[in-house]
Design an enzyme around this catalytic site. Structure first.
Site, short mmCIF file in Angstrom:
data_model
loop_
_atom_site.label_atom_id
_atom_site.label_comp_id
_atom_site.label_asym_id
_atom_site.label_seq_id
_atom_site.Cartn_x
_atom_site.Cartn_y
_atom_site.Cartn_z
CB CYS B 10 -1.08 -0.01 1.23
SG CYS B 10 -0.02 0.12 2.71
CB CYS B 13 4.20 -0.77 2.06
SG CYS B 13 2.95 -1.37 2.73
#
Lengths: 323, 79
Positions: B10, B13
């Site tokens: 995501c 991250c």
């Protein structure tokens, strides 16, 4: 507390922009300036406070608290729903959290009480509700979210749906948790809280401003009570319609809530507005797609149905109580 | 030094990966970066919140995007 803000909004509208008083444009512009400032002040304060409280709780700790054996099951549901409010939760983490909980031997129903409460009682929604409607409505929001989480969790637990969890979930071994979150100093905590709050507001501010903008337009140009016939108390389907409509709208949650006060003025009842907001925050499509990785379709459907019913019942209940 | 970012890919991250790379670069550390997306591997570190940062198999923190300066402190300690 906000009378200086109102004075500022008046000054900008009438003295700087020189918009004639009592015009529709003046009403919309004044509303926009006042509401934007007020909402951002309250949003900042509330998110900051909640984030600070949250820094003392981690999912790792929650897991430990909930995994104690021979715990009263009702108490476990209540505890899970309460911890759902205060633990930091990003929808990306739904899958690892679910696996971590199930693997620790926490009953499926209790895990769901937690998973439902976490997104349902959302700090941004709480902040905006408080900003727009005051303490009473904000508390009602928290309380009904908690009750839905507890009851849904109990129902899911009673249905014995463990076989509808994807099989690999039970095979995963979770490593030892060894994060030193507790050792932070107060200064560190405050600094991280501030950083997180600013990050969060950076993420949602566009939605909030667009929401207030639409609200301001409605405020200036659409007469009070315009929607009362379609979505007012007397339409028995308004709550159901609002709940279904909210499901695909997740990313706009922060923008919808500033609109709710305008919905109210236009004649949409409080329960219907609350249902809409809860469905937006708790039944989001992206989260369901994530949860599909650990839940078989049948359990996912049960989850959506139970939470959806809970939201609808809450909507009717509040329409009944608050009118 | 092997630096791993655990997470489903995501936005958070990716941001953490960027920050970690920048931190290593600024310190002149020759590090190998790895993205761990496999849920079983993520769980094996005991992580329940993503993104998480792992340096030489040691879990440093999880559930938040640390800034470049903070990661630099960590890397200095671990180097």
């Amino acid at each position: 507390m906000f009378s200086p803000v109102q004075k500022f909004a008046d000054f900008v509208t009438y003295n700087i922009f020189k918009i004639p008083q009592n015009s529709k444009l003046a009403s919309a512009v004044n509303f926009f300036i006042f509401d934007t400032i007020k909402i951002f002040i309250l949003l900042f304060l509330i998110v900051f406070v909640i984030t600070f409280i949250r820094s003392f709780f981690s999912p790792e700790k929650t897991r430990e608290i909930l995994s104690h054996k021979n715990q009263n099951i009702l108490l476990a549901h209540i505890l899970a729903a309460l911890l759902g409010i205060v633990t930091p939760f990003c929808s990306c983490s739904a899958v690892p959290l679910f696996i971590g909980f199930v693997e620790a031997g926490i009953p499926l129903g209790v895990t769901f009480s937690y998973l439902i409460a976490a997104p349902m009682v959302n700090e941004v929604a709480l902040g905006l509700l408080y900003a727009n409607f005051g303490l009473k409505i904000a508390l009602i929001y928290v309380l009904s979210g908690e009750i839905i989480a507890i009851v849904s969790g109990i129902v899911i637990g009673k249905l014995n749906l463990e076989k509808y969890v994807e099989d690999y979930v039970f095979k995963i071994k979770v490593g030892d948790v060894q994060i030193a979150e507790d050792k932070k100093t107060l200064n560190q905590r405050l600094k991280e809280t501030l950083e997180f709050t600013i990050e969060l507001i950076k993420k949602v501010w566009v939605f909030v401003v667009v929401g207030i903008g639409i609200g301001a337009f409605l405020h200036g140009y659409i007469p009070t009570g315009a929607l009362a016939k379609i979505a007012g108390k007397n339409n028995p389907f308004a709550v159901i319609f609002a709940t279904v409509l909210g499901i695909p709208l997740y990313s706009n949650a922060a923008g919808i809530i500033p609109l709710v006060s305008e919905f109210r003025r236009l004649g949409i009842s409080m329960g219907t507005s609350l249902s809409f907001m809860m469905s937006v925050t708790a039944l989001s499509l992206p989260e369901m797609i994530l949860l599909r990785r650990v839940l078989k379709p049948k359990l996912l459907a049960v989850f959506v149905a139970i939470v959806g019913c809970g939201i609808i019942v809450t909507g009717y209940l509040f329409n009944f109580i608050l009118g | 030094m092997v630096i791993k970012i655990l997470g489903g890919g995501c936005a958070n991250c990716k941001k953490l990966m960027e920050n970690a790379k920048k931190a290593a670069e600024e310190l002149g550390i020759d590090a190998k970066f790895e993205e761990v997306k496999d849920i079983e591997k993520i769980m094996s570190y005991g992580v329940m919140r993503t993104p998480a940062l792992v340096v030489d198999e040691k879990l440093i923190f999880s559930g938040r995007v640390a800034g470049v300066e903070e990661i630099k402190e960590v890397l200095k300690k671990e180097a």
